[in-house]
Design an enzyme around this catalytic site. Structure first.
Site, PDB file in Angstrom:
ATOM      1  CE  LYS A 184     -39.735 -11.866  24.254  1.00 34.94           C
ATOM      2  NZ  LYS A 184     -38.500 -11.662  25.053  1.00 34.94           N
ATOM      3  CB  ILE A 185     -44.809  -8.674  30.932  1.00 33.87           C
ATOM      4  CG1 ILE A 185     -45.678 -10.039  31.068  1.00 33.87           C
ATOM      5  CG2 ILE A 185     -45.542  -7.524  31.215  1.00 33.87           C
ATOM      6  CD1 ILE A 185     -46.026 -10.451  32.504  1.00 33.87           C
TER       7      ILE A 185
END
Length: 307
Positions: free
Chosen positions: A148-149
């Site tokens: 989850k960048i």
């Protein structure tokens, strides 16, 4: 923030912060559900969320000085300190905080922050109208979706705004090869001939905690298997049911895709059963799952030493 509990208005970062300029951070979204009968907030699958956060950190070469269990303790302490006895949303963020110019991951200092705030439904849970987006889902060899960048969510923002500005509630994104991937920030399930079908991990999806919850609940409670495979766009149009799921979205049935009704255009029986069950589970109303997945906040556990 960085080892201290502080008022939210003091939780500020510099305009020169690396993560602000380049998106070099990763995050999680964790829900806490208020159970009136128990007078308790239950954090749902918090440990699994933090295990995923630490995997995202590894991908981004970020180091934070906490284990998953310590992060769960910090989370319960934060909600207690806030005196929150309501549905809440926790947002932990690990990020590159150096004030430098230069795009890289190595030899850049790291930081951590966590907020907790009241939150209701992220999307309509009574029936979504979706459009297939013209924006393709980012590829694992570009920005890996299994992490989850922070910067990756620009991809989702393009799709979400396009959908809403075209009159839809939500977007469905395709891979570069044209197969169904996920919503703008949700995993997707189809119901076809009594089975659940969902895109495989190879389709550039986030490996969702809620996705895993749905697969387990469907099997354990209803005896439904889930097939993970490639899904073509037109399969959406002829599915018996479709629903999106995620920590924010929870379980949200889809009643229309690209102006085509799904089923009879109403929430289907499988989606309704799973949604009802899911809300019982996350609020701690099913003891067998409460002990496994729900972390109570308002207890005697003291994590104050962690600050």
């Amino acid at each position: 923030m960085n080892g201290e509990f502080i008022p939210a208005d003091q939780g500020v970062i510099s305009v020169r912060t690396h993560a602000f300029a380049y998106g070099t951070g990763c995050f999680e979204g964790i829900r806490g559900y208020w159970n009136e009968e128990d007078q308790q907030v239950y954090l749902f699958r918090a440990r699994e969320h933090y295990e995923r956060l630490l995997r995202s950190c590894k991908t981004l070469q970020i180091s934070i000085p906490y284990t998953a269990d310590q992060l769960v303790e910090i989370s319960t302490e934060l909600v207690r300190r806030n005196g929150q006895k309501e549905d809440v949303y926790l947002r932990p963020v690990a990020y590159k905080d150096a004030q430098i110019i230069g795009v890289r991951l190595h030899e850049v200092s790291d930081a951590f922050l966590l907020t907790a705030e009241p939150m209701g439904n992220y999307v309509e849970i009574g029936g979504l109208r979706c459009g297939v987006s013209s924006w393709r889902r980012i590829d694992d060899n570009a920005i890996p979706a299994r992490a989850k960048i922070c910067g990756a969510y620009v991809n989702s923002a393009f799709a979400k705004s396009e959908a809403m500005q075209n009159g839809f509630d939500e977007a469905i994104m395709l891979t570069n090869e044209g197969h169904v991937s996920e919503g703008s920030a949700e995993n997707i399930f189809l119901v076809v001939n009594g089975e659940l079908i969902t895109p495989a991990p190879s389709e550039n999806i986030l490996l969702g905690i809620t996705r895993d919850t749905v697969i387990q609940l469907a099997q354990r409670e209803f005896g439904m298997i889930t097939r993970e495979r490639q899904i073509d766009r037109t399969e959406l149009y002829v599915a018996d049911e479709i629903f999106l799921c995620g920590t924010g979205a929870q379980i949200a049935p889809v009643i229309e895709v690209d102006h085509r009704l799904i089923g009879d255009g109403k929430t289907g029986p499988v989606g309704q059963k799973l949604q009802d069950l899911y809300f019982d589970v996350v609020r701690g109303k099913r003891p067998e799952y409460r002990d496994q997945w729900c972390t109570p906040v308002h207890s005697s556990v003291n994590a104050a030493s962690l600050d």
